[in-house]
Design an enzyme around this catalytic site. Structure first.
Site, PDB file in Angstrom:
ATOM      1  N   HIS A   3      48.083  33.759  43.877  1.00  0.00           N
ATOM      2  CA  HIS A   3      48.212  34.830  42.889  1.00  0.00           C
ATOM      3  C   HIS A   3      48.877  34.294  41.620  1.00  0.00           C
ATOM      4  O   HIS A   3      50.032  33.884  41.652  1.00  0.00           O
ATOM      5  CB  HIS A   3      49.035  35.962  43.491  1.00  0.00           C
ATOM      6  CG  HIS A   3      49.226  37.138  42.591  1.00  0.00           C
ATOM      7  ND1 HIS A   3      50.463  37.656  42.292  1.00  0.00           N
ATOM      8  CD2 HIS A   3      48.325  37.910  41.928  1.00  0.00           C
ATOM      9  CE1 HIS A   3      50.325  38.704  41.491  1.00  0.00           C
ATOM     10  NE2 HIS A   3      49.040  38.875  41.250  1.00  0.00           N
TER      11      HIS A   3
ATOM     12  N   HIS B  86      49.215  37.723  31.690  1.00  0.00           N
ATOM     13  CA  HIS B  86      49.068  38.996  32.396  1.00  0.00           C
ATOM     14  C   HIS B  86      49.415  40.216  31.557  1.00  0.00           C
ATOM     15  O   HIS B  86      48.625  41.158  31.458  1.00  0.00           O
ATOM     16  CB  HIS B  86      49.931  39.000  33.663  1.00  0.00           C
ATOM     17  CG  HIS B  86      49.851  40.280  34.434  1.00  0.00           C
ATOM     18  ND1 HIS B  86      50.689  41.364  34.189  1.00  0.00           N
ATOM     19  CD2 HIS B  86      49.030  40.679  35.431  1.00  0.00           C
ATOM     20  CE1 HIS B  86      50.384  42.349  34.992  1.00  0.00           C
ATOM     21  NE2 HIS B  86      49.382  41.969  35.770  1.00  0.00           N
TER      22      HIS B  86
END
Length: 250
Positions: free
Chosen positions: A16, A58
């Protein structure tokens, strides 16, 4: 378009944002750490700068993971390159930069990492982000390469991916299984759903799998929970420490 699970997920454990428990998320250091720890696949987020450069980042704002401030979409790539994207995590990573998408794709290819590229557009830049990111990625892929798995929470972004890169597999990201998931899966022609691990049950996983779609679950860092989800039929999990999860699974 039938796509085998091995093409979607070469391993049941996906890094991740790289290996973001051990290195600053979405940096080259994080992806290299994932590769060192034996990950076969990594996930990361792609969005645009003010001057339309595709970057791997992100948040919509800079504060959490850099020493900059303000919206990402308001900063140029040159200015972004001068920010520190590692010191917030640890002094050992001070000076790490926010990478371009090209740099991350090069890193993945150098380390033989399969990728899950999440389209993470800033507000009001959904279709534009999808077009630029997909065009940038397409320049580095040949027909013989393993295709990237394209995912997004944005249905509009996935629609662009469906139209511009129809041969690349797609996954719809969801916090929870939405009521219209079957309809959206058909419209977007996705091969998988990526579901949040919040009260996710074996019955929900089975429901999706019985519909002919793969299931990957985010973000799971407890080995026992990983075992439970895989035994329940999940095809893969996203983990912040893919090496530790792989080791625990044996």
């Amino acid at each position: 378009m039938p796509i085998g699970l091995a093409t979607l997920y070469p391993s049941p454990v996906i890094g991740h944002r790289g290996a973001c428990a051990l290195a600053p998320e979405n940096t080259l250091a994080s992806f290299r750490q994932a590769a060192r720890d034996g990950a076969a696949m990594v996930e990361f987020d792609a969005k645009l700068t003010a001057d339309n450069r595709a970057i791997v980042f992100h948040d919509d704002d800079l504060e959490r993971t850099t020493d900059g401030t303000g919206p990402v979409q308001d900063i140029t790539f040159e200015a972004l390159s001068g920010l520190d994207a590692g010191g917030w995590f640890s002094p050992a990573f001070q000076g790490a930069q926010v990478p371009s998408l090209e740099e991350v794709l090069d890193c993945a290819q150098d380390h033989d990492l399969a990728i899950n590229l999440e389209l993470k557009p800033c507000p009001n830049r959904v279709e534009e982000t999808a077009r630029v990111v997909l065009a940038t990625a397409a320049l580095q892929w040949s027909a013989d390469d393993r295709p990237p798995l394209i995912s997004s929470f944005s249905r509009a972004a996935l629609a662009v991916a469906r139209d511009l890169a129809p041969s690349w597999p797609r996954a719809l990201l969801c916090d929870n299984l939405p009521d219209d998931w079957r309809e959206q899966a058909a419209i977007l022609r996705v091969q998988a759903l990526h579901l949040g691990d919040v009260e996710l049950s074996p019955a929900t996983i089975a429901q999706v799998k019985n519909h002919g779609l793969a299931v990957a679950v985010w973000t799971v860092n407890d080995p026992e929970r990983v075992r439970f989800l895989l035994a329940a039929g999940a095809d893969a999990v996203f983990s912040d420490d893919p090496g530790a999860i792989r080791k625990a699974l044996g």
